[in-house]
Design an enzyme around this catalytic site. Structure first.
Site, short mmCIF file in Angstrom:
data_model
loop_
_atom_site.label_atom_id
_atom_site.label_comp_id
_atom_site.label_asym_id
_atom_site.label_seq_id
_atom_site.Cartn_x
_atom_site.Cartn_y
_atom_site.Cartn_z
N LYS A 151 1.58 -10.81 -9.64
CA LYS A 151 1.31 -9.83 -8.61
C LYS A 151 1.85 -10.35 -7.26
CE LYS A 151 -1.99 -7.02 -6.37
NZ LYS A 151 -3.40 -6.67 -6.38
N HIS A 181 7.06 -6.12 3.24
CA HIS A 181 7.72 -6.90 2.12
C HIS A 181 8.09 -6.07 1.05
CE1 HIS A 181 4.55 -5.00 -0.19
NE2 HIS A 181 3.27 -5.47 0.65
N CYS A 207 -13.13 -5.03 -5.80
CA CYS A 207 -12.00 -3.89 -6.25
C CYS A 207 -11.01 -4.59 -7.17
CB CYS A 207 -11.35 -3.03 -5.01
SG CYS A 207 -9.89 -2.89 -4.83
N CYS A 266 -8.24 -1.27 0.45
CA CYS A 266 -7.86 0.17 0.15
C CYS A 266 -8.36 0.90 1.25
CB CYS A 266 -8.59 0.53 -1.17
SG CYS A 266 -8.44 -0.23 -2.54
N HIS A 300 7.18 -2.39 0.33
CA HIS A 300 7.23 -1.14 1.38
C HIS A 300 8.65 -1.01 1.29
CE1 HIS A 300 4.15 -4.01 3.32
NE2 HIS A 300 3.33 -2.88 2.90
N LYS A 358 -0.03 -12.64 -0.71
CA LYS A 358 -0.03 -13.59 0.18
C LYS A 358 -0.70 -15.03 -0.33
CE LYS A 358 -0.54 -11.37 4.76
NZ LYS A 358 -1.62 -10.86 5.51
N HIS A 406 -7.68 -5.67 -5.12
CA HIS A 406 -7.86 -6.74 -4.06
C HIS A 406 -8.98 -7.81 -4.58
CE1 HIS A 406 -6.27 -3.06 -1.78
NE2 HIS A 406 -5.53 -4.02 -1.52
N CYS A 451 -14.21 -1.29 0.33
CA CYS A 451 -12.93 -2.12 0.33
C CYS A 451 -11.94 -2.10 1.54
CB CYS A 451 -12.18 -2.29 -1.14
SG CYS A 451 -10.74 -2.99 -0.99
N1 MSP Z 1 -1.57 3.08 4.99
C1 MSP Z 1 -1.31 3.47 3.67
C2 MSP Z 1 -0.48 4.78 3.41
C3 MSP Z 1 -1.05 5.79 4.26
S1 MSP Z 1 0.11 7.31 3.75
C4 MSP Z 1 -0.68 8.39 4.65
C5 MSP Z 1 -0.62 2.31 2.82
N2 MSP Z 1 -0.02 1.47 3.43
S2 MSP Z 1 0.39 0.01 2.72
O1 MSP Z 1 1.19 -0.87 3.69
O2 MSP Z 1 -0.40 -0.55 1.86
O3 MSP Z 1 1.75 0.58 1.94
C6 MSP Z 1 1.64 1.20 0.71
C7 MSP Z 1 2.85 1.47 -0.03
O4 MSP Z 1 3.76 0.29 -0.18
C8 MSP Z 1 2.69 1.82 -1.39
O5 MSP Z 1 2.47 3.18 -1.69
C9 MSP Z 1 4.10 1.45 -2.06
O6 MSP Z 1 4.85 2.53 -1.49
C10 MSP Z 1 4.57 0.08 -1.11
N3 MSP Z 1 3.97 -0.92 -1.89
C11 MSP Z 1 3.03 -2.11 -1.66
N4 MSP Z 1 3.28 -2.92 -2.77
C12 MSP Z 1 3.89 -2.49 -3.47
C13 MSP Z 1 4.50 -3.47 -4.79
N5 MSP Z 1 4.04 -4.54 -4.93
N6 MSP Z 1 5.62 -2.64 -5.37
C14 MSP Z 1 6.03 -1.50 -4.95
N7 MSP Z 1 5.48 -0.65 -4.09
C15 MSP Z 1 4.33 -1.15 -3.32
O7 MSP Z 1 -1.33 2.18 1.59
#
Ligand code: MSP
Length: 503
Positions: free
Chosen positions: A294, A18, A143, A129, A21, A297, A146, A126
């Site tokens: 926020k 999304h 949490c 997280c 990412h 989904k 979430h 959680c």
């Molecule tokens: N798998 C772990 C990271 C492990 S790294 C060794 C993880 N993955 S995640 O799919 O949840 O992706 C997290 C990353 O996505 C966040 O650190 C950020 O970079 C990005 N984002 C997810 N949602 C976001 C927003 N709403 N806004 C900005 N970035 C965010 O955590």
């Protein structure tokens, strides 16, 4: 040759990519491209985090085996990065053998150093997280990040990593390396939490199957964060790898603020334990909300970056996310804000300057860059702007202030528009003006390359310059390398104006 090693987080593959990412990957890509333009040898790593309870459950819900499920979602991430032009050098998956081996090595090494012991753990977990939560992190039985995910009560035998042992070493490390915790305003929150004391970390799970088996005792699986963080080393071949020798330590881990603790505290502690120097910098960026809410989904407001790129172009999205908020802060995504930047900045400013310069030259000088006459005051001033633009933008790029870098680029293009307007070449056929403007257009191609690479390529093609933009030097954006007499191609519109109900 100077090296530069940067990473994104490895994303959980429990669902498709999304906007959040995409944001991290786009920002990292801008950094990678900028360092390449500076002649550095860049290694840009991304990948997917494929183990853990969250993914096991998502696969189950989809009626698929975990492997089948992660293969599908990983392919979606890879496709998204293709659409968004993310120029990574390697893509690591935690289900790969090369990764598994290094994670197990880390456990063995850490154990040899006396940092792993067996105990039992009771707490609330959680799955969002993928971590245990303390009392202060729990609100209304959930949490804070979430609110829709039930906390799971866990009581089990586990192996611990002696995180507490590294408290002092970490604090000293932060003091000795003030650049490590970035941006600077994030440093205090991490330091004060570390000062409060560190609890040892449970690094195995018994009830989980989908993970890397724990090498010290059968029946345990390695905790997903220990597994995931190690990707930054497994991807470069482990501590004995050729790439490790060349690229470690990481110059910057670019991450979202919610996983700063894992990267700024747990990761360096693991590295201390296995005898590897920590990364140079962890840069935590802020979070996007969508139309003020926020992104989730359940609210049905998750932004699909591929759909946005298909509607408005990947370059427009890339530009927008870095211009809209200063990197490090939180911000809000809205389609109207995106449209207003496309129309007001990309179309009316940058696109306009480039198109009027190229089309005027193409139509009036037999498609050739004219030979400049004498420089009057205005032309001299504009020439000086070209000659100083690279140095003006550089400090902002170096310090991750992409919005400010883009402001400078916009100002430069606006100055081009003003100069063009003042010189009225449609009346005067002012050759110097067109010669300088063509050079400024070339400058813009280089300056925009990190942000909007496809646009930069198009400009390069219109100017019929040799080689490719990505092979240029950043500083050469301040040189007048477009020669008079050179033929150009017929230019096309770079950015389409988006029609709105107001326009
Ligand atoms: N798998 C772990 C990271 C492990 S790294 C060794 C993880 N993955 S995640 O799919 O949840 O992706 C997290 C990353 O996505 C966040 O650190 C950020 O970079 C990005 N984002 C997810 N949602 C976001 C927003 N709403 N806004 C900005 N970035 C965010 O955590």
């Amino acid at each position: 040759m100077k090296k530069f090693y940067l990473t994104t987080p490895i994303y959980y593959v429990n669902g498709p990519p999304h906007l959040g990412h995409a944001y991290t990957s786009i920002a990292a890509d801008v950094v990678a491209r900028w360092h390449r333009l500076n002649g550095e040898k860049v290694f840009f790593l991304t990948g997917t985090d494929e183990h853990g309870l969250k993914i096991e459950k998502a696969a189950e819900a989809a009626g698929k085996s975990p492997k089948e499920f992660v293969d599908e979602i990983t392919a979606q991430f890879q496709n998204a990065w293709k659409v968004l032009n993310i120029s990574y050098d390697d893509f690591i998956r935690t289900t790969e053998k090369r990764h598994e081996k290094v994670v197990k090595d880390f456990i063995e090494k850490s154990n040899k150093n006396g940092d792993i012991y067996k105990g039992s753990y009771e707490g609330l977990y959680c799955t969002g997280c993928e971590s245990f939560k303390t009392e202060s992190e729990i609100k209304n039985n959930h949490c804070q990040d979430h609110p829709n995910i039930e906390l799971k009560k866990l009581k089990e035998e586990t192996y611990f990593f002696r995180l507490s042992k590294y408290q002092k070493k970490l604090l000293k490390f932060y003091d000795d390396n003030p650049e490590f915790l970035s941006p600077a305003f994030r440093a205090d929150e991490i330091k004060s939490r570390v000062k409060e004391g560190l609890k040892d970390l449970s690094i195995t799970r018994k009830d989980l199957k989908w993970g890397i088996t724990f090498p010290l005792e059968n029946g345990f699986v390695i905790y997903v964060w220990f597994d995931a963080l190690t990707n930054y080393i497994s991807a470069i071949g482990g501590a004995d790898g050729k790439l490790f020798k060349e690229f470690w330590p990481t110059d910057v881990h670019i991450i979202g603020k919610e996983i700063n603790w894992f990267h700024s505290v747990i990761w360096p502690a693991i590295l201390f334990s296995v005898g590897i120097e920590p990364p140079k910098k962890v840069f935590s960026h802020g979070w996007w909300t969508v139309e003020g809410q926020k992104m989730s989904k359940s609210l049905g407001n998750v932004i699909d970056p591929i759909a946005v790129a298909q509607k408005y172009s990947a370059d427009a999205l890339r530009y927008f996310v870095l211009k809209e908020i200063s990197f490090g802060d939180d911000g809000n995504y809205s389609e109207s804000a995106l449209i207003s930047r496309i129309n007001g900045e990309l179309v009316a400013n940058i696109g306009n300057f480039i198109h009027r310069t190229l089309s005027f030259t193409y139509n009036n000088f037999e498609g050739k860059i004219p030979k400049p006459d004498k420089l009057d005051k205005e032309s001299m001033e504009f020439k000086e702007k070209i000659e100083s633009i690279a140095k003006k933008v550089s400090p902002f790029m170096e310090s991750f202030q992409f919005d400010k870098a883009l402001n400078e680029i916009l100002e430069f293009s606006a100055a081009g528009n003003q100069y063009f307007q003042k010189k009225e070449p449609w009346k005067t056929k002012d050759k110097t003006c067109l010669y300088l403007c063509a050079n400024a257009v070339r400058s813009l191609a280089i300056l925009l390359h990190p942000f909007s690479p496809s646009t930069a390529d198009k400009i390069w093609k219109y100017l019929k310059l040799s080689g490719s933009v990505e092979k240029q030097k950043w500083d050469s954006s301040s040189e007048l390398k477009v020669k008079s007499g050179q033929k150009i191609n017929k230019p096309e519109i770079l950015f389409e104006k988006v029609k709105t109900t107001q326009s």
